[in-house]
Design an enzyme around this catalytic site. Structure first.
Site, PDB file in Angstrom:
ATOM      1  CB  THR A 137      -8.164   7.330  10.887  1.00 22.23           C
ATOM      2  OG1 THR A 137      -8.563   8.487  10.059  1.00 22.23           O
ATOM      3  CG2 THR A 137      -9.062   6.600  11.541  1.00 22.23           C
ATOM      4  CG  ASP A 138      -8.470  12.566  10.745  1.00 23.53           C
ATOM      5  OD1 ASP A 138      -8.210  11.754  10.061  1.00 23.53           O
ATOM      6  OD2 ASP A 138      -9.223  13.572  10.461  1.00 23.53           O
ATOM      7  CD1 TRP A 192      -7.493  14.715   6.003  1.00 23.05           C
ATOM      8  CD2 TRP A 192      -6.965  16.714   5.164  1.00 23.05           C
ATOM      9  NE1 TRP A 192      -8.602  15.552   6.430  1.00 23.05           N
ATOM     10  CE2 TRP A 192      -8.244  16.894   5.760  1.00 23.05           C
ATOM     11  CE3 TRP A 192      -6.476  17.830   4.596  1.00 23.05           C
ATOM     12  CZ2 TRP A 192      -8.897  18.038   5.843  1.00 23.05           C
ATOM     13  CZ3 TRP A 192      -7.084  19.045   4.593  1.00 23.05           C
ATOM     14  CH2 TRP A 192      -8.422  19.009   5.104  1.00 23.05           C
ATOM     15  CE1 TYR A 235     -10.718   3.476   7.403  1.00 27.18           C
ATOM     16  CE2 TYR A 235     -10.920   6.048   8.336  1.00 27.18           C
ATOM     17  CZ  TYR A 235      -9.987   4.742   7.683  1.00 27.18           C
ATOM     18  OH  TYR A 235      -8.661   4.924   7.860  1.00 27.18           O
ATOM     19  CE  LYS A 243      -7.454   2.589  10.894  1.00 29.78           C
ATOM     20  NZ  LYS A 243      -6.557   1.855  10.211  1.00 29.78           N
ATOM     21  CG  ASP A 282      -6.743 -12.758   5.074  1.00 29.10           C
ATOM     22  OD1 ASP A 282      -6.952 -11.501   5.838  1.00 29.10           O
ATOM     23  OD2 ASP A 282      -7.503 -13.415   4.903  1.00 29.10           O
ATOM     24  CG  LEU A 294       2.257   4.084   5.981  1.00 29.37           C
ATOM     25  CD1 LEU A 294       3.270   5.253   6.158  1.00 29.37           C
ATOM     26  CD2 LEU A 294       1.410   3.999   6.929  1.00 29.37           C
ATOM     27  N   GLY A 307       0.912  -1.117  -0.003  1.00 24.65           N
ATOM     28  CA  GLY A 307       0.135  -0.014   0.091  1.00 24.65           C
ATOM     29  C   GLY A 307       0.835   1.312   0.097  1.00 24.65           C
ATOM     30  CB  THR A 314      -7.903   2.668   2.866  1.00 29.08           C
ATOM     31  OG1 THR A 314      -7.964   2.099   1.598  1.00 29.08           O
ATOM     32  CG2 THR A 314      -6.622   2.269   3.623  1.00 29.08           C
TER      33      THR A 314
END
Length: 310
Positions: free
Chosen positions: A104-105, A154, A128, A132, A41, A16, A14, A65
């Site tokens: 994530t934010d 972002w 989402y 997370k 997996d 990142l 991916g 994502t």
């Protein structure tokens, strides 16, 4: 700090993950296992139990994502972003590995008007974000002493679909580009985050970084409109081509937090530097081959604004 350690990077193909593997290549003490979905997996506990042991540091860059698709497939998103983190955390607890998990934010609701600190209450507004948050809770439950949650936001980079690449493509096709001006966050270059994760992983392995939550975003903040104008300026395009609009101009299945700015207070206790300001990151990113090529194409093909006095 550059200590010998055995690293495992999940989601390694991916955006990142690829930057993470590249960043580790600059550290001669790092032995890296590269795990994409075909190799591991993360939703399969048996597969996790086979691969994780023997590593000192696990970076979980795997994840669901697609924010909008999660609205109709929350169970599937939670299996990847939540339950799978529990699988990784349990095995790390048994093997003695540190786990750096990317969050994530979007675990916050977006109603704040000052940066969210690491300890503040969460309250996601979409599926989402809930998925997370489930991952964060699993890590805290099963790996409290060696678990690290790194929230980012972002994110853009050379190796995947992202806002910066999309805006440069639009600049090559459209005279006017519209960008949302009423959502605020922190544009973060994936390569800058990868570098910071390497530092955190080394500090964690050395026992000098306390476990818990860290906020892995650029410093400062912007709207999507601010980001797009800066992008045009740095890419040699006319920023006046960018038009501010409300997020209501782009209706989507999943609600987005209106404000996702994160505070960075905990990096000091880990001995790791905060990231650079978002505009500095963007300027450096535009010098990389992929973004430089996209900017060059945009300059060559861009329609010109028809304004008086020019």
């Amino acid at each position: 700090m550059d200590i010998a350690a055995r690293w495992l990077v999940t989601g390694a193909h991916g955006m990142l993950g690829r930057d993470m593997v590249d960043a580790l290549a600059h550290h001669p003490g790092a032995s890296v296992t590269v795990a994409d979905h075909a190799t591991l997996d993360v939703t399969d506990p048996a597969a996790v139990a086979r691969l994780v042991p023997g590593h000192d540091i696990v970076v979980n860059a795997a994840g669901w994502t697609n924010v909008d698709a999660a609205e109709e497939a929350e169970d599937e998103a939670t299996a990847v972003n939540g339950t799978a983190v529990g699988h990784l955390a349990r095995v790390c607890a048994g093997s003695g590995a540190c786990l750096l998990h990317i969050s994530t934010d979007y675990v916050f609701g977006g109603a704040a008007r000052s940066p969210y600190q690491e300890h503040e209450p969460t309250g996601p507004v979409n599926a989402y974000g809930r998925s997370k948050l489930a991952g964060e809770e699993a890590l805290r439950q099963f790996l409290p002493e060696q678990g690290y949650i790194v929230r980012t936001a972002w994110l853009y980079g050379e190796h995947g679909r992202n806002f910066v690449a999309t805006m440069l493509a639009q600049a090559a096709e459209s005279r006017v580009v519209r960008a949302v001006a009423d959502h605020t966050g922190q544009p973060t270059w994936s390569r800058a985050l990868a570098r910071q994760l390497v530092e955190l992983g080394q500090a964690a392995h050395a026992g000098v970084a306390p476990p818990g939550i860290y906020h892995g975003t650029s410093t400062g903040h912007s709207t999507w409109y601010d980001l797009t104008r800066a992008l045009f300026d740095l890419a040699g395009l006319d920023p006046e081509r960018v038009q501010p609009v409300s997020h209501t101009m782009f209706p989507r299945p999943a609600q987005r937090p209106a404000y996702g700015v994160l505070g960075h207070g905990r990096w000091r206790v880990a001995g790791v530097s905060p990231q650079a300001p978002w505009r500095e990151q963007l300027e450096e990113a535009l010098r990389t081959p992929v973004f430089a090529a996209l900017a060059g194409t945009a300059r060559a093909r861009s329609p010109r604004l028809e304004t008086s006095g020019r």
